[in-house]
Design a protein around this motif. Structure first.
Motif, PDB file in Angstrom:
ATOM      1  N   GLN A 189     -72.364 -45.993 -42.729  1.00 20.55           N
ATOM      2  CA  GLN A 189     -72.550 -47.029 -41.713  1.00 20.55           C
ATOM      3  C   GLN A 189     -73.430 -46.472 -40.599  1.00 20.55           C
ATOM      4  O   GLN A 189     -72.933 -45.937 -39.607  1.00 20.55           O
ATOM      5  CB  GLN A 189     -71.197 -47.492 -41.161  1.00 20.55           C
ATOM      6  N   PRO A 190     -74.743 -46.602 -40.734  1.00 17.56           N
ATOM      7  CA  PRO A 190     -75.667 -45.971 -39.774  1.00 17.56           C
ATOM      8  C   PRO A 190     -75.483 -46.435 -38.338  1.00 17.56           C
ATOM      9  O   PRO A 190     -75.895 -45.728 -37.421  1.00 17.56           O
ATOM     10  CB  PRO A 190     -77.039 -46.363 -40.315  1.00 17.56           C
ATOM     11  N   GLU A 191     -74.891 -47.602 -38.128  1.00 18.60           N
ATOM     12  CA  GLU A 191     -74.722 -48.092 -36.763  1.00 18.60           C
ATOM     13  C   GLU A 191     -73.258 -48.014 -36.318  1.00 18.60           C
ATOM     14  O   GLU A 191     -72.787 -48.863 -35.557  1.00 18.60           O
ATOM     15  CB  GLU A 191     -75.267 -49.520 -36.657  1.00 18.60           C
ATOM     16  N   HIS A 192     -72.571 -46.991 -36.761  1.00 21.37           N
ATOM     17  CA  HIS A 192     -71.195 -46.750 -36.330  1.00 21.37           C
ATOM     18  C   HIS A 192     -71.262 -45.957 -35.022  1.00 21.37           C
ATOM     19  O   HIS A 192     -71.480 -44.756 -35.004  1.00 21.37           O
ATOM     20  CB  HIS A 192     -70.438 -45.968 -37.407  1.00 21.37           C
ATOM     21  N   ALA A 193     -71.068 -46.650 -33.907  1.00 21.01           N
ATOM     22  CA  ALA A 193     -71.334 -46.042 -32.597  1.00 21.01           C
ATOM     23  C   ALA A 193     -70.456 -44.836 -32.329  1.00 21.01           C
ATOM     24  O   ALA A 193     -70.901 -43.849 -31.727  1.00 21.01           O
ATOM     25  CB  ALA A 193     -71.144 -47.082 -31.492  1.00 21.01           C
ATOM     26  N   TYR A 194     -69.193 -44.874 -32.762  1.00 20.52           N
ATOM     27  CA  TYR A 194     -68.297 -43.767 -32.424  1.00 20.52           C
ATOM     28  C   TYR A 194     -68.520 -42.563 -33.332  1.00 20.52           C
ATOM     29  O   TYR A 194     -68.368 -41.417 -32.894  1.00 20.52           O
ATOM     30  CB  TYR A 194     -66.852 -44.252 -32.426  1.00 20.52           C
ATOM     31  N   ALA A 195     -68.914 -42.798 -34.583  1.00 21.72           N
ATOM     32  CA  ALA A 195     -69.330 -41.673 -35.425  1.00 21.72           C
ATOM     33  C   ALA A 195     -70.572 -41.023 -34.837  1.00 21.72           C
ATOM     34  O   ALA A 195     -70.700 -39.787 -34.792  1.00 21.72           O
ATOM     35  CB  ALA A 195     -69.593 -42.148 -36.854  1.00 21.72           C
ATOM     36  N   GLU A 196     -71.506 -41.847 -34.368  1.00 22.65           N
ATOM     37  CA  GLU A 196     -72.719 -41.332 -33.735  1.00 22.65           C
ATOM     38  C   GLU A 196     -72.380 -40.527 -32.482  1.00 22.65           C
ATOM     39  O   GLU A 196     -72.959 -39.465 -32.223  1.00 22.65           O
ATOM     40  CB  GLU A 196     -73.639 -42.510 -33.388  1.00 22.65           C
ATOM     41  N   THR A 197     -71.416 -41.010 -31.695  1.00 26.40           N
ATOM     42  CA  THR A 197     -71.020 -40.313 -30.467  1.00 26.40           C
ATOM     43  C   THR A 197     -70.432 -38.946 -30.781  1.00 26.40           C
ATOM     44  O   THR A 197     -70.811 -37.933 -30.171  1.00 26.40           O
ATOM     45  CB  THR A 197     -70.003 -41.157 -29.692  1.00 26.40           C
ATOM     46  N   TRP A 198     -69.509 -38.908 -31.742  1.00 30.91           N
ATOM     47  CA  TRP A 198     -68.894 -37.619 -32.066  1.00 30.91           C
ATOM     48  C   TRP A 198     -69.908 -36.658 -32.688  1.00 30.91           C
ATOM     49  O   TRP A 198     -69.845 -35.445 -32.459  1.00 30.91           O
ATOM     50  CB  TRP A 198     -67.690 -37.815 -32.983  1.00 30.91           C
ATOM     51  N   TYR A 199     -70.849 -37.204 -33.452  1.00 31.80           N
ATOM     52  CA  TYR A 199     -71.876 -36.331 -34.014  1.00 31.80           C
ATOM     53  C   TYR A 199     -72.744 -35.762 -32.895  1.00 31.80           C
ATOM     54  O   TYR A 199     -73.126 -34.580 -32.915  1.00 31.80           O
ATOM     55  CB  TYR A 199     -72.715 -37.088 -35.036  1.00 31.80           C
ATOM     56  N   ALA A 200     -73.042 -36.569 -31.887  1.00 37.19           N
ATOM     57  CA  ALA A 200     -73.813 -36.078 -30.741  1.00 37.19           C
ATOM     58  C   ALA A 200     -73.065 -34.959 -30.019  1.00 37.19           C
ATOM     59  O   ALA A 200     -73.656 -33.924 -29.669  1.00 37.19           O
ATOM     60  CB  ALA A 200     -74.102 -37.222 -29.773  1.00 37.19           C
ATOM     61  N   ILE A 201     -71.771 -35.157 -29.783  1.00 37.42           N
ATOM     62  CA  ILE A 201     -70.966 -34.124 -29.117  1.00 37.42           C
ATOM     63  C   ILE A 201     -70.946 -32.844 -29.947  1.00 37.42           C
ATOM     64  O   ILE A 201     -71.081 -31.725 -29.427  1.00 37.42           O
ATOM     65  CB  ILE A 201     -69.537 -34.642 -28.877  1.00 37.42           C
ATOM     66  N   PHE A 202     -70.787 -32.997 -31.252  1.00 39.64           N
ATOM     67  CA  PHE A 202     -70.800 -31.834 -32.138  1.00 39.64           C
ATOM     68  C   PHE A 202     -72.137 -31.097 -32.041  1.00 39.64           C
ATOM     69  O   PHE A 202     -72.179 -29.878 -31.859  1.00 39.64           O
ATOM     70  CB  PHE A 202     -70.540 -32.283 -33.583  1.00 39.64           C
ATOM     71  N   LEU A 203     -73.236 -31.846 -32.162  1.00 39.80           N
ATOM     72  CA  LEU A 203     -74.557 -31.217 -32.129  1.00 39.80           C
ATOM     73  C   LEU A 203     -74.797 -30.482 -30.811  1.00 39.80           C
ATOM     74  O   LEU A 203     -75.345 -29.369 -30.793  1.00 39.80           O
ATOM     75  CB  LEU A 203     -75.641 -32.281 -32.338  1.00 39.80           C
ATOM     76  N   ALA A 204     -74.384 -31.098 -29.706  1.00 37.28           N
ATOM     77  CA  ALA A 204     -74.589 -30.466 -28.401  1.00 37.28           C
ATOM     78  C   ALA A 204     -73.883 -29.124 -28.327  1.00 37.28           C
ATOM     79  O   ALA A 204     -74.412 -28.157 -27.769  1.00 37.28           O
ATOM     80  CB  ALA A 204     -74.095 -31.385 -27.294  1.00 37.28           C
ATOM     81  N   ASN A 205     -72.703 -29.050 -28.901  1.00 40.84           N
ATOM     82  CA  ASN A 205     -71.933 -27.807 -28.824  1.00 40.84           C
ATOM     83  C   ASN A 205     -72.319 -26.797 -29.896  1.00 40.84           C
ATOM     84  O   ASN A 205     -71.816 -25.673 -29.893  1.00 40.84           O
ATOM     85  CB  ASN A 205     -70.449 -28.129 -28.854  1.00 40.84           C
ATOM     86  N   MET A 206     -73.213 -27.199 -30.783  1.00 39.95           N
ATOM     87  CA  MET A 206     -73.830 -26.255 -31.712  1.00 39.95           C
ATOM     88  C   MET A 206     -75.192 -25.797 -31.192  1.00 39.95           C
ATOM     89  O   MET A 206     -75.945 -25.129 -31.892  1.00 39.95           O
ATOM     90  CB  MET A 206     -73.991 -26.882 -33.096  1.00 39.95           C
ATOM     91  N   GLY A 207     -75.551 -26.207 -29.962  1.00 35.27           N
ATOM     92  CA  GLY A 207     -76.821 -25.796 -29.373  1.00 35.27           C
ATOM     93  C   GLY A 207     -78.004 -26.651 -29.768  1.00 35.27           C
ATOM     94  O   GLY A 207     -79.144 -26.334 -29.419  1.00 35.27           O
ATOM     95  N   ARG A 208     -77.766 -27.782 -30.436  1.00 37.19           N
ATOM     96  CA  ARG A 208     -78.849 -28.641 -30.915  1.00 37.19           C
ATOM     97  C   ARG A 208     -78.976 -29.838 -29.960  1.00 37.19           C
ATOM     98  O   ARG A 208     -78.672 -30.975 -30.295  1.00 37.19           O
ATOM     99  CB  ARG A 208     -78.562 -29.057 -32.360  1.00 37.19           C
ATOM    100  N   HIS A 209     -79.458 -29.554 -28.763  1.00 41.23           N
ATOM    101  CA  HIS A 209     -79.347 -30.507 -27.666  1.00 41.23           C
ATOM    102  C   HIS A 209     -80.301 -31.698 -27.788  1.00 41.23           C
ATOM    103  O   HIS A 209     -79.940 -32.810 -27.388  1.00 41.23           O
ATOM    104  CB  HIS A 209     -79.543 -29.777 -26.339  1.00 41.23           C
ATOM    105  N   GLU A 210     -81.496 -31.488 -28.284  1.00 35.65           N
ATOM    106  CA  GLU A 210     -82.425 -32.616 -28.401  1.00 35.65           C
ATOM    107  C   GLU A 210     -81.923 -33.621 -29.427  1.00 35.65           C
ATOM    108  O   GLU A 210     -81.980 -34.840 -29.208  1.00 35.65           O
ATOM    109  CB  GLU A 210     -83.828 -32.118 -28.754  1.00 35.65           C
ATOM    110  N   GLU A 211     -81.418 -33.122 -30.550  1.00 32.77           N
ATOM    111  CA  GLU A 211     -80.811 -34.014 -31.535  1.00 32.77           C
ATOM    112  C   GLU A 211     -79.629 -34.763 -30.923  1.00 32.77           C
ATOM    113  O   GLU A 211     -79.454 -35.967 -31.147  1.00 32.77           O
ATOM    114  CB  GLU A 211     -80.319 -33.215 -32.737  1.00 32.77           C
ATOM    115  N   ALA A 212     -78.817 -34.023 -30.173  1.00 33.04           N
ATOM    116  CA  ALA A 212     -77.624 -34.630 -29.565  1.00 33.04           C
ATOM    117  C   ALA A 212     -78.008 -35.770 -28.634  1.00 33.04           C
ATOM    118  O   ALA A 212     -77.384 -36.841 -28.650  1.00 33.04           O
ATOM    119  CB  ALA A 212     -76.828 -33.570 -28.815  1.00 33.04           C
ATOM    120  N   MET A 213     -79.046 -35.571 -27.821  1.00 34.16           N
ATOM    121  CA  MET A 213     -79.434 -36.617 -26.881  1.00 34.16           C
ATOM    122  C   MET A 213     -79.937 -37.859 -27.614  1.00 34.16           C
ATOM    123  O   MET A 213     -79.631 -38.993 -27.220  1.00 34.16           O
ATOM    124  CB  MET A 213     -80.507 -36.110 -25.920  1.00 34.16           C
TER     125      MET A 213
END
Length: 414
Positions: A189-213
Motif C-alpha cells: 500500500q504505497p500511500e499508507h501514511a503511517y507505514a511511511e511515517t515509521w519508515y521515515a523515523i527508521f531511516l532518520a535513525n539509521m543516518g539516512r536523513h535525506e531519504e527520511a525527509m
C-alpha cells in the motif's frame, strides 16, 4: 467530493449520499439507501460501485480497487471501529481501551486480521516509553504475537507488516528485518501514511536523513491534518540536527494545539539542542502541573543542567529515579542524558545499560541524540553501540545517505 449523512434507528440505517463537483458545487449524483445493519458491508460496496460508475472515465479507470470485506461479523467490525477510535487518541488510557475492543473483535471473529494488527499496534505503543506505561519486555512480545497472527491470517496486510517492522525497530533492534517489513508494507500500500511515517523515523535513525525527509513529507501530504505526522516532520529535522527547522515545525503545532504534552516535550528538547535552556525550561512550565509526565519533567531537569543549576537538576533526577523504582514504567533515557550533561558519566552509562537490559525502545534513537555526544569515545558507550549493532554508516554525519537507498526511494515514489 462525497458528502452524506447516516441515521440509525434500531436495526435499520438510512444513508443519503451525493457526489459533488468541487469546482462549482453542482451535484453529479445522489441516492438514498435503507438497509438493516446485517447488510452494512453490502451497502458499502453498493455505494462505492455507484460512485465509481458516475466518475469521469479517466478517473474511473484509475480508481483504486475496493478494499476486501475485513470480516463478515458485524459485531466484530463494530468493536474494531471503536478500537480504532480509542487508539487514535494516542494515550495510555486510549490504548488500554482499544486493546479491550480489539480483543472483543477477535473473540467475535478469530480470523479478523485487522483486529489482530490493532492489538499489535496498541501493545507496541504501550511498550514504547514515549507513549506507554508497560516495560517493553512485557508489552512487546504481545505486540509481536499479534502482528504475526495478523500476517498468518493475511500475509498481504500492510498493517501487519508495519507493526512487525516497528517491533523489529524498537524492541528487537533488528535493523534489516525492520526495514524489510516497513518496505513490504509500502509495496502493498504505497500511500499508507503511517507505514511511511515509521519508515521515515527508521531511516532518520539509521543516518539516512535525506531519504527520511522525503518519506515524512510524503506522509504529511497524505495525512495533512494528522498531528502525530506533523510532529514527526519536526522530529526528522531534529534527528538530522536541523534544529531551527524542527523548532519552526513544532512551534506551529503548539500554536494550533497549545498545551499538547508530547509536542511540548519536543519543543523543550529542540530548544535545549539549540542551547536555549532558559526557553526550554519555560516551555515545560506551559503544561499544568497535574498534566506533567515524568518524560516532561526529565526534559525540565535537562534544561536546568544546561543552565548550570546542577544541584537542582540532580535533585529532580533523584526524585524521578525514585518514582521509576516505585511506580509505572517510564524511560530512563532522558534522565541519563541529564547526568551526561552534568558530567556524571558513570551514572548516565549505568542508566543506559539499564535501558539496554529493559530493551527500552529509545535506544534505537541513541545516535541522533545531541545529549549523548559527550559520551562518544567512552569505552562503555562504544560497547553499547557495538551491542546495538547499528548498520555501517548509521553514525555518519547527518544528511549523508547511500546512493542505493536514494535510488530505491525514487523508484518507490514513482
Amino acid at each position: 467530493l462525497v458528502e452524506g449523512s447516516i441515521r440509525k434507528i434500531g436495526n435499520r440505517i438510512r444513508l443519503n449520499a451525493q457526489l459533488v463537483n468541487a469546482v462549482d458545487g453542482c451535484d453529479l449524483w445522489s441516492e438514498s439507501y435503507e438497509r438493516t445493519m446485517e447488510h452494512v458491508f453490502t451497502l458499502q460496496e453498493e455505494l462505492c460501485q455507484a460512485i465509481v460508475a458516475v466518475l469521469p472515465l479517466a478517473q474511473r479507470e484509475t480508481a483504486s480497487k475496493l478494499a476486501p470485506q475485513p470480516t463478515a461479523a458485524l459485531d466484530a467490525y463494530t468493536f474494531y471501529l471503536r478500537g480504532r477510535y480509542s487508539a487514535h487518541k494516542r494515550s495510555v488510557e486510549g490504548f488500554a481501551l482499544a486493546i479491550e475492543y480489539f480483543e472483543q473483535a477477535v473473540e467475535k471473529d478469530p480470523g479478523f486480521a485487522l483486529a489482530h494488527a490493532g492489538l499489535a499496534e496498541c501493545w507496541a505503543f504501550r511498550g514504547f516509553p514515549e507513549f506507554g506505561d508497560l516495560p517493553p519486555y512485557e508489552a512487546m512480545p504481545k505486540a509481536k504475537a499479534a502482528a504475526l497472527e495478523a500476517l498468518r491470517l493475511d500475509p498481504r496486510l500492510p498493517e501487519g507488516h508495519t507493526w512487525l517492522g516497528v517491533i523489529h525497530f524498537l524492541f528487537d533492534w533488528d535493523w534489516a528485518a525492520a526495514e524489510q517489513e516497513l518496505r513490504r508494507a509500502l509495496q502493498l500500500q504505497p500511500e499508507h501514511a503511517y507505514a511511511e511515517t515509521w519508515y521515515a523515523i527508521f531511516l532518520a535513525n539509521m543516518g539516512r536523513h535525506e531519504e527520511a525527509m522525503q518519506r515524512i513529507l510524503h506522509a504529511h501530504a497524505l495525512e495533512p491534518l494528522s498531528l502525530s505526522i506533523r510532529l514527526c516532520v519536526g522530529r526528522c529535522h531534529f534527528f538530522a540536527r536541523r534544529y531551527e527547522e524542527a523548532l519552526a515545525c513544532i512551534e506551529g503545532i503548539l500554536r494550533d494545539e497549545p498545551g499538547h504534552v508530547l509536542t511540548t516535550i519536543w519543543a523543550a528538547r529542540t530548544l535545549s539542542a539549540l542551547g536555549r535552556f532558559a526557553d526550554a525550561l519555560e516551555v515545560t512550565k506551559s503544561v499544568p502541573p497535574e498534566a506533567q509526565t515524568p518524560y516532561l519533567r526529565s526534559c525540565a531537569a535537562y534544561a536546568l543542567a544546561g543552565l548550570g543549576l546542577a544541584d537542582e537538576a540532580r535533585s529532580r533526577c533523584a526524585t524521578l529515579r525514585r518514582e521509576f523504582d516505585a511506580g509505572p514504567f517510564f524511560t530512563l533515557f532522558v534522565l541519563a542524558a541529564t547526568h551526561a550533561r552534568l558530567g556524571d558519566y558513570d551514572t548516565a552509562l549505568d542508566m543506559l545499560d539499564e535501558c539496554y537490559r529493559l530493551r527500552d525502545g529509545w535506544l534505537a534513537f541513541v545516535l541522533t541524540q545531541p545529549s549523548y555526544h559527550g559520551l562518544r569515545g567512552h569505552p562503555r558507550f562504544e560497547q553499547l553501540l557495538a551491542d546495538l549493532n547499528f548498520p555501517p554508516g548509521a553514525a555518519e554525519a547527518p544528511g549523508r545517505s547511500s546512493s542505493s537507498g536514494a535510488e530505491s526511494l525514487r523508484t518507490s515514489l514513482s
